[in-house]
Design an enzyme around this catalytic site. Structure first.
Site, PDB file in Angstrom:
ATOM      1  N   ASP A  33       0.867  -1.183   0.000  1.00  0.00           N
ATOM      2  CA  ASP A  33       0.000   0.000   0.000  1.00  0.00           C
ATOM      3  C   ASP A  33       0.902   1.231   0.000  1.00  0.00           C
ATOM      4  O   ASP A  33       1.824   1.325   0.818  1.00  0.00           O
ATOM      5  CB  ASP A  33      -0.899  -0.026   1.253  1.00  0.00           C
ATOM      6  CG  ASP A  33      -2.027   0.982   1.176  1.00  0.00           C
ATOM      7  OD1 ASP A  33      -1.733   2.178   0.947  1.00  0.00           O
ATOM      8  OD2 ASP A  33      -3.185   0.599   1.364  1.00  0.00           O
ATOM      9  N   GLY A  95     -15.891   3.424   3.580  1.00  0.00           N
ATOM     10  CA  GLY A  95     -14.517   3.918   3.540  1.00  0.00           C
ATOM     11  C   GLY A  95     -13.717   3.426   2.349  1.00  0.00           C
ATOM     12  O   GLY A  95     -12.536   3.758   2.208  1.00  0.00           O
ATOM     13  N   GLN A  96     -14.350   2.630   1.457  1.00  0.00           N
ATOM     14  CA  GLN A  96     -13.622   2.149   0.280  1.00  0.00           C
ATOM     15  C   GLN A  96     -13.261   3.338  -0.610  1.00  0.00           C
ATOM     16  O   GLN A  96     -14.109   4.194  -0.880  1.00  0.00           O
ATOM     17  CB  GLN A  96     -14.480   1.142  -0.513  1.00  0.00           C
ATOM     18  CG  GLN A  96     -13.742   0.523  -1.688  1.00  0.00           C
ATOM     19  CD  GLN A  96     -14.570  -0.556  -2.414  1.00  0.00           C
ATOM     20  OE1 GLN A  96     -15.751  -0.738  -2.117  1.00  0.00           O
ATOM     21  NE2 GLN A  96     -13.950  -1.234  -3.349  1.00  0.00           N
ATOM     22  N   SER A  97     -12.003   3.379  -1.051  1.00  0.00           N
ATOM     23  CA  SER A  97     -11.579   4.502  -1.891  1.00  0.00           C
ATOM     24  C   SER A  97     -11.074   4.053  -3.255  1.00  0.00           C
ATOM     25  O   SER A  97     -10.988   4.862  -4.174  1.00  0.00           O
ATOM     26  CB  SER A  97     -10.517   5.344  -1.180  1.00  0.00           C
ATOM     27  OG  SER A  97      -9.411   4.556  -0.806  1.00  0.00           O
ATOM     28  N   HIS A 102     -10.206  -5.473  -2.652  1.00  0.00           N
ATOM     29  CA  HIS A 102      -8.881  -5.801  -2.113  1.00  0.00           C
ATOM     30  C   HIS A 102      -9.001  -6.081  -0.628  1.00  0.00           C
ATOM     31  O   HIS A 102      -9.875  -5.537   0.054  1.00  0.00           O
ATOM     32  CB  HIS A 102      -7.898  -4.656  -2.339  1.00  0.00           C
ATOM     33  CG  HIS A 102      -8.428  -3.322  -1.938  1.00  0.00           C
ATOM     34  ND1 HIS A 102      -9.297  -2.594  -2.736  1.00  0.00           N
ATOM     35  CD2 HIS A 102      -8.245  -2.580  -0.824  1.00  0.00           C
ATOM     36  CE1 HIS A 102      -9.604  -1.471  -2.131  1.00  0.00           C
ATOM     37  NE2 HIS A 102      -8.993  -1.430  -0.947  1.00  0.00           N
ATOM     38  N   HIS A 104      -6.750  -5.698   2.877  1.00  0.00           N
ATOM     39  CA  HIS A 104      -5.592  -5.064   3.495  1.00  0.00           C
ATOM     40  C   HIS A 104      -5.011  -6.039   4.519  1.00  0.00           C
ATOM     41  O   HIS A 104      -5.764  -6.603   5.333  1.00  0.00           O
ATOM     42  CB  HIS A 104      -6.011  -3.819   4.297  1.00  0.00           C
ATOM     43  CG  HIS A 104      -6.616  -2.714   3.495  1.00  0.00           C
ATOM     44  ND1 HIS A 104      -5.933  -1.564   3.167  1.00  0.00           N
ATOM     45  CD2 HIS A 104      -7.867  -2.562   2.981  1.00  0.00           C
ATOM     46  CE1 HIS A 104      -6.727  -0.752   2.489  1.00  0.00           C
ATOM     47  NE2 HIS A 104      -7.906  -1.329   2.366  1.00  0.00           N
TER      48      HIS A 104
END
Ligand code: DGP
Length: 139
Positions: A33, A95-97, A102, A104
């Site tokens: 990331d 909160g997905q951007s 994916h 984390h």
């Protein structure tokens, strides 16, 4: 919402954008990331063009979580954190951007808080070093 193939992770999958890759396999790609919340923060994505967990078949999700755990084992061996969080966000309200699903892998270290989500870019040289440490554990 229809999958948008111009998202950053789709572009990484197509080789149009660089990434510090730790694992490149048939169904998934794993890479650092660029805005890590802790040292060793890694992302795992399927090659399937899917926006969120609801868009994957059972088999695709199974492959993704198995690879996620494999990467988490390597992150654990590389950095010896006290704990590891696995996170997966669905939808902007969650909160997905980046709208390619994916997981984390976020290592947690005793007494250390988390940096903000998707806020601060890390030094590319540091990320390259972390990727190498994780790759060493996967080989
Ligand atoms: P999420 O909010 O769950 O969709 O997380 C997206 C993550 O992706 C966030 O932690 C920051 C990271 N990220 C954003 N842009 C890039 C990029 O260009 N490359 C990499 N490797 N990570 C990115």
């Amino acid at each position: 919402m229809a999958y948008d193939s111009s998202n950053i992770f789709a572009r990484i999958l197509r080789g149009e954008l660089p990434a510090h890759v730790v694992l490149d396999e048939e169904h998934c790609l794993a890479f650092m990331d660029v805005m890590p919340q802790s040292p060793g923060h890694t992302l795992i994505i399927p090659r399937t063009p899917a926006e969120n967990v609801f868009d994957l078949s059972d088999d695709e999700l199974s492959a993704l979580i198995v690879t996620t755990r494999r990467v988490a084992v390597a992150v654990k061996a590389a950095f010896s954190p006290g704990g590891i969080m696995l996170l997966q966000l669905n939808g902007a309200d969650a909160g997905q951007s980046v709208f390619h699903i994916h997981f984390h892998v976020v290592p947690r270290y005793d007494g250390e808080g988390l940096k903000f989500h998707a806020r601060e870019m890390a030094d590319p040289e540091v990320l390259a070093g972390h990727a190498e440490q994780i790759r060493a554990q996967l080989n």
